[in-house]
Design an enzyme around this catalytic site. Structure first.
Site, PDB file in Angstrom:
ATOM      1  CB  THR A  75      24.422 -18.718  41.067  1.00  0.00           C
ATOM      2  OG1 THR A  75      25.250 -19.333  42.068  1.00  0.00           O
ATOM      3  CG2 THR A  75      24.993 -19.033  39.701  1.00  0.00           C
ATOM      4  CG  ASP A 104      31.133 -17.561  42.802  1.00  0.00           C
ATOM      5  OD1 ASP A 104      32.200 -18.073  43.202  1.00  0.00           O
ATOM      6  OD2 ASP A 104      30.277 -17.077  43.575  1.00  0.00           O
ATOM      7  CE1 TYR A 109      26.558 -17.830  48.183  1.00  0.00           C
ATOM      8  CE2 TYR A 109      26.849 -17.984  45.811  1.00  0.00           C
ATOM      9  CZ  TYR A 109      27.253 -17.498  47.044  1.00  0.00           C
ATOM     10  OH  TYR A 109      28.342 -16.672  47.121  1.00  0.00           O
ATOM     11  CG  ASN A 177      32.603 -18.012  52.818  1.00  0.00           C
ATOM     12  OD1 ASN A 177      32.812 -17.056  52.077  1.00  0.00           O
ATOM     13  ND2 ASN A 177      31.918 -17.896  53.945  1.00  0.00           N
ATOM     14  NE  ARG A 208      32.904 -12.736  53.967  1.00  0.00           N
ATOM     15  CZ  ARG A 208      32.188 -13.268  54.975  1.00  0.00           C
ATOM     16  NH1 ARG A 208      31.689 -14.483  54.844  1.00  0.00           N
ATOM     17  NH2 ARG A 208      32.007 -12.597  56.081  1.00  0.00           N
ATOM     18  N   PRO A 264      30.518  -5.313  43.075  1.00  0.00           N
ATOM     19  CG  PRO A 264      30.246  -5.450  40.760  1.00  0.00           C
ATOM     20  CD  PRO A 264      30.196  -6.281  42.009  1.00  0.00           C
ATOM     21  N   GLY A 343      25.905 -10.265  39.144  1.00  0.00           N
ATOM     22  CA  GLY A 343      24.664 -11.023  39.124  1.00  0.00           C
ATOM     23  C   GLY A 343      23.707 -10.381  38.139  1.00  0.00           C
ATOM     24  CB  SER A 345      17.105 -10.075  38.105  1.00  0.00           C
ATOM     25  OG  SER A 345      17.091  -8.727  37.658  1.00  0.00           O
TER      26      SER A 345
END
Length: 386
Positions: A75, A104, A109, A177, A208, A264, A343, A345
């Site tokens: 998201t 996720d 965000y 994170n 990460r 990706p 993701g 749109s």
């Protein structure tokens, strides 16, 4: 030997044969699966579960028992900012109906708007809570000085705030994170374990982190009888391979940590030179603070990488797919990758991504070798010196 003893012995053999092993790494290569006798090659838990209606594949997250779809919906960027609630609902509904069960998100965000929008949609749809998995991240690096860090206070209060925005009683996976070098690892592990014991989360993982940091968290958890991380979420694509291909297989086999990957498309590098940066990629945001390398998108658009993607464009013509579908299928082909986050749109773009599942069986040895020849960047573990 009596008949009863022989019968008990037979039952024990059957139970042991069908008991799920600790390792649940499954191969997505359909050529290794036999529809006639699926039990002859691998134990049941190592078989790829395929949804009969949607064709979505499911596998265990690391060595845990949690079944996740091999493609998840992220998201970042679009939820709460670029998309209307109506469009976001259409995308989420299409993803859910297509078999995606991993969603996720993160507390930062869209400044928290992504969690709010996701929570509203989930409440409106009324899906059974057992049918989807929510993973949310605590991103402490983008907060003010007094709110920065991974202290027990920040973790627990951060989880409470996320649950309020999501309108949920718990999240399935709590992700931390980036590690905090100013906070003891024991405090981080104990705080995440507390959240699980209090029913605010079911699992916790990292995002990460380096392999050494993940291993430290696992060691601390075992030392103090706490709950270790179950997964690591990291960047992985054709031009960022070292961490996932060299470090993560070892993390999986030694301590059972699963891998969930994002980007990706290499920060939006679609290879279609007339379209520029992909709308929903992290590379479409110039000052994206969620990555430690803000020049990664520029590097991936270098002439050297453009030339490689230009060669890949000829390969996808032979495969009958798009570059994006090849990128996703290539990531899924990696053994230690359990879920690839994408993701979208629009609903059409989501379906385009999901078509990568149909491309995956086409990535045979010859195709993979051709990709390696074009990329010429396969990670090699340095020799051990004594």
């Amino acid at each position: 030997m009596s008949v009863k003893s022989e019968h008990n012995k037979t039952n024990v053999i059957i139970q042991n044969s069908f008991r799920a092993p600790m390792a649940s790494l499954e191969c997505l290569d359909e050529s290794t699966m036999s529809s006639e006798s699926p039990m002859t090659t691998r134990p049941p838990s190592r078989q790829t579960s395929v949804h009969w209606a949607t064709g979505m594949r499911y596998r265990n997250l690391g060595k845990s028992g949690l079944k996740i779809s091999c493609i998840g919906l992220g998201t970042w960027v679009n939820f709460g900012t670029q998309l209307s609630e109506e469009t976001a609902e259409e995308i989420l509904t299409a993803a859910y109906e297509s078999g995606i069960n991993v969603f996720d998100t993160a507390d930062l965000y869209g400044g928290g708007k992504a969690e709010i929008m996701l929570g509203k949609i989930l409440k409106k749809k009324g899906w059974r809570r057992s049918t989807y998995i929510i993973a949310t991240k605590l991103i402490w690096t983008g907060k003010s000085d007094i709110e920065r860090g991974l202290s027990r206070k920040q973790i627990i209060e951060g989880v409470h705030a996320s649950l309020e925005r999501l309108q949920l009683n718990y999240v399935d996976i709590l992700l931390v994170n980036k590690a905090d070098s100013m906070c003891p690892m024991e405090e981080i592990v104990r705080a995440c374990t507390y959240c699980i014991h209090q029913g605010m989360a079911l699992y916790w993982g990292t995002s990460r982190w380096t392999a050494m940091e993940v291993m430290e968290a696992y060691t601390v958890a075992r030392q103090f009888n706490q709950i270790p991380p179950v997964m690591e979420e990291t960047e992985y694509h054709m031009f960022q391979r070292d961490k996932v291909e060299l470090s993560h297989p070892e993390l999986f086999h030694k301590i059972g940590v699963g891998t969930m990957t994002w980007s990706p498309q290499a920060f939006g590098l679609s290879g279609r030179f007339d379209e520029g940066i992909h709308l929903i990629s992290r590379g479409s945001i110039r000052n994206y603070s969620g990555t430690s390398d803000k020049t990664a998108s520029d590097e991936n658009r270098s002439p050297r990488h453009q030339a490689k993607i230009h060669q890949l464009s000829f390969l996808v013509e032979k495969l009958g797919c798009t570059l994006t579908q090849l990128y996703i299928a290539w990531c899924l082909k990696t053994d230690c990758v359990h879920c690839v986050l994408v993701g979208a749109s629009s609903v059409g773009q989501l379906f385009d991504h999901l078509h990568a599942l149909q491309v995956l069986p086409r990535l045979n040895t010859n195709v993979v070798n051709e990709i390696e020849r074009i990329l010429s960047n396969k990670p090699i573990r340095p020799p051990v010196t004594r």
